[in-house]
Design an enzyme around this catalytic site. Structure first.
Site: not given
Length: 306
Positions: A62, A64, A66, A142
């Site tokens: 995904h 994000h 990190d 998420h």
């Protein structure tokens, strides 16, 4: 045949406590697959002496930071090292735009081709196959679209029984027997019966990677009976409400998923920066599912047994 996962990064959100952001390397014989690519991933690859050019596919769960902010640095280093063979990148829609824009504004034309496959949110199915493996998706829950992956070895050939080797056997005879075929003379007479000269194939193994996700029992049928399950465990149960609010899981919840899915081993990861000592996460998970390990950077986990 080697089938193992090497932990390159295990933290969530930001680097802390000598832990880096999420990244793993799956090795299947001579095939190398990078799973997520948090900031600093290429430094970890260098640290553990993993040659970049061996990576043929990158799977991004995904968008994000990190989980993908190390990607452009890695792609550019591959270019500077003169990579020539193709690279396949699988990730959410929009990742291709991120890559293209950065290449455009840096005036970079890569020395190799990147083939991008956009993952369909909330869909499951096979997205990649090689000689050894198939990869299918697991929809996760998420805050933004997020995808897990199951890496499964393909069915293996029967094994030739070396103790039964005959002087006049050819290499083609042995290969045919391993494929389950009997060998006949030109006159049509049975010469070698497969069952007499081979052993059953070794068991095929599997690895499930469940990145950022809220506790979601719906994934259980999709990861049933895998050898090793990596499931995020950002918090301990003390912070269960925060886990739910931020679309993450606790170590206990990860263990409950592992137990219900009847997996052989659970691997915890994606730790909150609040935990310098990870022991509480491990203790909590083992109360529900004993065969649990922590994802520790630099460690290599063998997946199943041949």
């Amino acid at each position: 045949m080697a089938f193992q996962v090497k932990i390159l990064g295990s933290n969530s959100a930001t680097p802390a406590h000598n832990r880096n952001q999420t990244a793993q390397l799956l090795i299947a014989e001579n095939e190398y697959y990078l799973i997520d690519c948090g900031e600093g991933t290429q430094m970890q690859l260098i640290r553990y002496r993993i040659r970049f050019h061996k990576i043929s596919c990158i799977f991004i769960s995904h968008l994000h930071g990190d989980h993908y902010l190390g990607l452009m640095g890695l792609l550019l280093t591959m270019h500077l090292q003169g990579r020539e063979h193709d690279l396949h990148v699988f990730g959410p829609a929009g990742l291709d735009e991120i890559i293209t824009i950065q290449l455009k504004h840096s005036g970079t034309v890569l020395s190799y081709k990147v083939y991008f496959t956009a993952l369909q949110a909330n869909a499951t199915g096979v997205i990649f196959e090689s000689r050894l493996l198939s990869v299918r998706t697991v929809p996760l829950v998420h805050r933004i679209a997020c995808t897990g992956f199951v890496f499964s070895e393909k069915p293996k050939s029967r094994r030739f029984n070396k103790a039964r080797l005959q002087e006049d056997m050819t290499g083609d005879d042995i290969n045919q027997l391993k494929q389950g075929n009997d060998i006949y003379t030109p006159e049509g007479e049975l010469k070698y019966r497969c069952i007499d000269y081979t052993l059953p194939p070794r068991r095929s193994r599997s690895y499930a990677y469940c990145s950022d996700t809220r506790y979601e029992p719906a994934i259980i049928p999709l990861i049933k009976n895998v050898d090793v399950l990596y499931h995020e465990s950002t918090f301990t149960q003390e912070f269960a409400e925060r886990a739910t609010a931020t679309y993450h899981s606790t170590a206990l919840q990860a263990a409950q998923i592992a137990k219900e899915a009847n997996v052989n081993m659970l691997l915890l990861g994606h730790y909150s920066v609040r935990y310098k000592d990870l022991t509480p996460l491990l203790v909590e998970a083992r109360q529900e599912f004993y065969n649990t390990r922590l994802a520790v950077e630099g460690e290599t986990i063998d997946i199943g047994e041949e």
